[in-house]
Enzyme design. Sequence first.
Site, mmCIF file in Angstrom:
data_model
loop_
_atom_site.group_PDB
_atom_site.id
_atom_site.type_symbol
_atom_site.label_atom_id
_atom_site.label_comp_id
_atom_site.label_asym_id
_atom_site.label_seq_id
_atom_site.Cartn_x
_atom_site.Cartn_y
_atom_site.Cartn_z
ATOM 1 N N GLU A 198 7.018 13.090 -3.680
ATOM 2 C CA GLU A 198 7.731 12.196 -4.681
ATOM 3 C C GLU A 198 6.610 12.308 -5.628
ATOM 4 O O GLU A 198 6.719 12.796 -6.514
ATOM 5 C CB GLU A 198 8.612 11.393 -4.068
ATOM 6 C CG GLU A 198 10.160 11.788 -3.366
ATOM 7 C CD GLU A 198 9.416 11.644 -2.003
ATOM 8 O OE1 GLU A 198 8.178 11.349 -1.521
ATOM 9 O OE2 GLU A 198 10.299 11.917 -1.376
ATOM 10 N N ARG A 244 5.313 -1.620 1.952
ATOM 11 C CA ARG A 244 6.608 -2.630 0.907
ATOM 12 C C ARG A 244 6.260 -4.042 0.674
ATOM 13 O O ARG A 244 7.470 -4.969 0.188
ATOM 14 C CB ARG A 244 7.711 -2.628 2.341
ATOM 15 C CG ARG A 244 7.569 -2.855 4.015
ATOM 16 C CD ARG A 244 8.570 -1.974 4.681
ATOM 17 N NE ARG A 244 7.994 -2.316 6.146
ATOM 18 C CZ ARG A 244 7.980 -1.438 6.282
ATOM 19 N NH1 ARG A 244 7.315 0.018 5.937
ATOM 20 N NH2 ARG A 244 6.925 -1.239 8.265
HETATM 21 O O1 LIG Z 1 2.946 3.931 -1.208
HETATM 22 P P1 LIG Z 1 3.079 5.179 -0.838
HETATM 23 O O2 LIG Z 1 2.015 5.862 0.004
HETATM 24 O O3 LIG Z 1 3.027 6.581 -2.248
HETATM 25 O O4 LIG Z 1 3.761 5.384 -0.179
HETATM 26 C C1 LIG Z 1 5.680 5.515 -0.589
HETATM 27 C C2 LIG Z 1 6.430 4.683 0.953
HETATM 28 O O5 LIG Z 1 6.767 6.603 2.126
HETATM 29 C C3 LIG Z 1 6.940 5.010 3.162
HETATM 30 O O6 LIG Z 1 5.541 5.713 3.394
HETATM 31 C C4 LIG Z 1 7.560 5.461 3.341
HETATM 32 O O7 LIG Z 1 8.751 5.544 3.094
HETATM 33 C C5 LIG Z 1 7.353 3.742 2.312
HETATM 34 O O8 LIG Z 1 6.282 3.017 3.706
HETATM 35 C C6 LIG Z 1 6.130 3.357 0.986
HETATM 36 O O9 LIG Z 1 6.278 2.246 0.602
#
Ligand SMILES: O=P(O)(O)OC[C@H]1O[C@](O)(CO)[C@@H](O)[C@@H]1O
Length: 546
Positions: free
Chosen positions: A212, A268
Site C-alpha cells: 500500500e 504499532r
Molecule cells: O511500517 P510497515 O513496514 O510499512 O508496516 C505497516 C504495518 O503492516 C503490518 O506489518 C501488518 O499489518 C503492521 O504491523 C505494520 O504496522
Amino acid sequence: MNFSEQPAFAALLDCKAQEQAITLSERFVQDKERFANFELPFGEHVKVDFSRQLWSNEVKDLLCELAEQMNLKPAIEQLFGENLFNHTEGRAALHTALRMPKTERVYLNNTDVVPLVHEQLERVKDFCQQIHSGQWLGYNGMSITDIVNIGIGGSDLGPAVVTEALHCYQDQGIRAHFVSNMDGAQLAQVLEQVNAERTLFIVSSKTFTTDETMTNAKAARAWFLSHCADEHHIKKHFVAVSTNSEAVQAFGIDTEQMFEFWDWVGGRFSLWSAIGLPIALTLGFERFEQLLNGAHAMDQHLRHTPFEQNIPVLMALLSIWNINVLGYRSEGVFPYCQDLKRFPSFLQQLNMESNGKSVNNQGEVVSHNTGPIVWGEVGTNGQHAFFQLLHQGSQVVPGDFIGFARTCYDYPEHHRKLLANMLAQAEAMAFGKNYEQVAQELAVEGLTADEITKLAPYKVMPGNRPSTTILCDELTPYNLGSLIAMYEHKTFVQGILWNINSFDQWGVELGKKLASRLIDDLADTGTTTAHDSATNGLIAQIKKWG
Ligand SMILES: O=P(O)(O)OC[C@H]1O[C@](O)(CO)[C@@H](O)[C@@H]1O
C-alpha cells in the site's frame, strides 16, 4: 505454565458464581465507598474508575496473585531492558526506550540504545526547526504548508490519531494529511487539496516494502514530477522514516533525507519514534516531547507501582476476568471526545494485532480465549448507533468510557452535555431499570394495568453491565502520551498473562501473499482457473464488469 493452570485462576473460577450473584446495584448499596475504593489516580491529571466492574476486592487480590504466578514482575522489568519478547522474529520489544530521558541506559547486544533514540530525536527537532522557520523551502522557493504522511498500520494510525487528537495545538502553520489505503480514492482526494510547491511527503514504513505504502508513494512521486519535472527537486519534497535504508535509497530518497528507527520497535508501538514526525511538524517539537514525557510517566507507573494500584496491570487483569472467567469476548471503547475519533481504530491495531493469537510461547495451541474484539466510536455518536445493544442486547460488552473535564473549544454547553451523556451511559449500563421502576413510570404516564403488562418487558434495562471510566482534566499532549502508553501496557500485560507473543503478526502474511498473486491474475486478460471456484468466479465477474 498457562495461566489457566495456575492456582489463582482455579480460585477465580471458584468464586465466579458467588461474584455473579451480586449485582452492581447491590455492590454500590453494600459499599458506600465503592467509588473511593476502586478509583485510582495517575498523577494529578488522570483518574481511572474501576468501581463499575463486576468484581470485588477478593477478585482483585486473586487477579494480582495470578499476575505474580505468571511472573509478571520480571516480565515488566524485561520490557525496560534487553529482552526477546518477539522470539518468533528474533527481536526485542523496546518501545519504552523511545521515551526515556538521555540519562537512562538500555543495552541491547552491548549497545546502549538511548543515545541512538536521542540522536534521531535531535534530527527530528532540527528538521522541524528548518520547516517551521522557513529555512527549508520547496523547489520554487516557497515554504512548506502541507505534509502528506504515506504509511499504513502503525506507520499511519499512531501519528494520525495524535495529530487529530491534539487539533487545538496545531499552531505551526502546517496541515497534515494521511494516506494509507490501497484505494486510490484517498490519495486522489488528498492531492486535490495540496500544492506540489508547498507539500512535503513523508514516506513512513518500517520495512519499506509494504505494498500500500509503496504504491501510494510511487503515485505521489509521479504526481509531484508531473508538476515540477525535475528529479533533483524530490529531495526537497520527499523524506522517509524507516528501518530499511537500502529500500529507501532504491526508492530514490537519499539516506540524508531518512529518519531511522529500529527493528526492536514494533510498528504499532512506533509513534514515539521518528514515525511521529507528522506530530512534531504539526504541533511543534516541544509538544512531541510532552507526549513522550507523558508516556514515560506511564512507563514509570507500570514499573514501580504495586499491582493493586497499577492502572495498566489492572486493566489487563480485568480483561482476563471479563474474557476468561465471565466469558465476555469483546471490549468497547467510547471516547467522549470528537478529536479522539480514530482512537478506537488505533486501539484495534494495538490490541488485536498484538493479542489476536492462539499459539502460546511454547508453540502449543492455547486452550483459553485470548485477545478480544476491540471496537468503538466516539460519544455521543455511538449512543445513536449501537448503545441499544449495550443496554438491552443478549451479550454483555464491557466498555471503557474516556472523558475530559475541560475542552479547548469554546462551547461550554456542548461540553457539559457531552460529559453528562458519558456519565449517563455508564450509569445506565451499570444500574439499568427494573420491571417495578418501568411499571411505575408507565402508570404515572396513565397506562392501564393491561398496557403496562404488555409494554414493560420491552423497557426493562437489565443493567449490571461493566465499564471503566477514564477521566482526564484535559486532552493535552502529556495526558495523551500517558493514555496511549496505558493501553500499550495493558496489551503487553495481557500477552504475558495469556503466554502469547504480543509482538509478531504472522496472521497478516498469507493475505498479502495471495493478493500479490491475484494482482497478476486480474491483469491477465484470459480466464483464471488457478483458484477455488469462488475466487475464479469472482475474478471472471470483475473482468466482465471492469
Ligand atoms: O511500517 P510497515 O513496514 O510499512 O508496516 C505497516 C504495518 O503492516 C503490518 O506489518 C501488518 O499489518 C503492521 O504491523 C505494520 O504496522
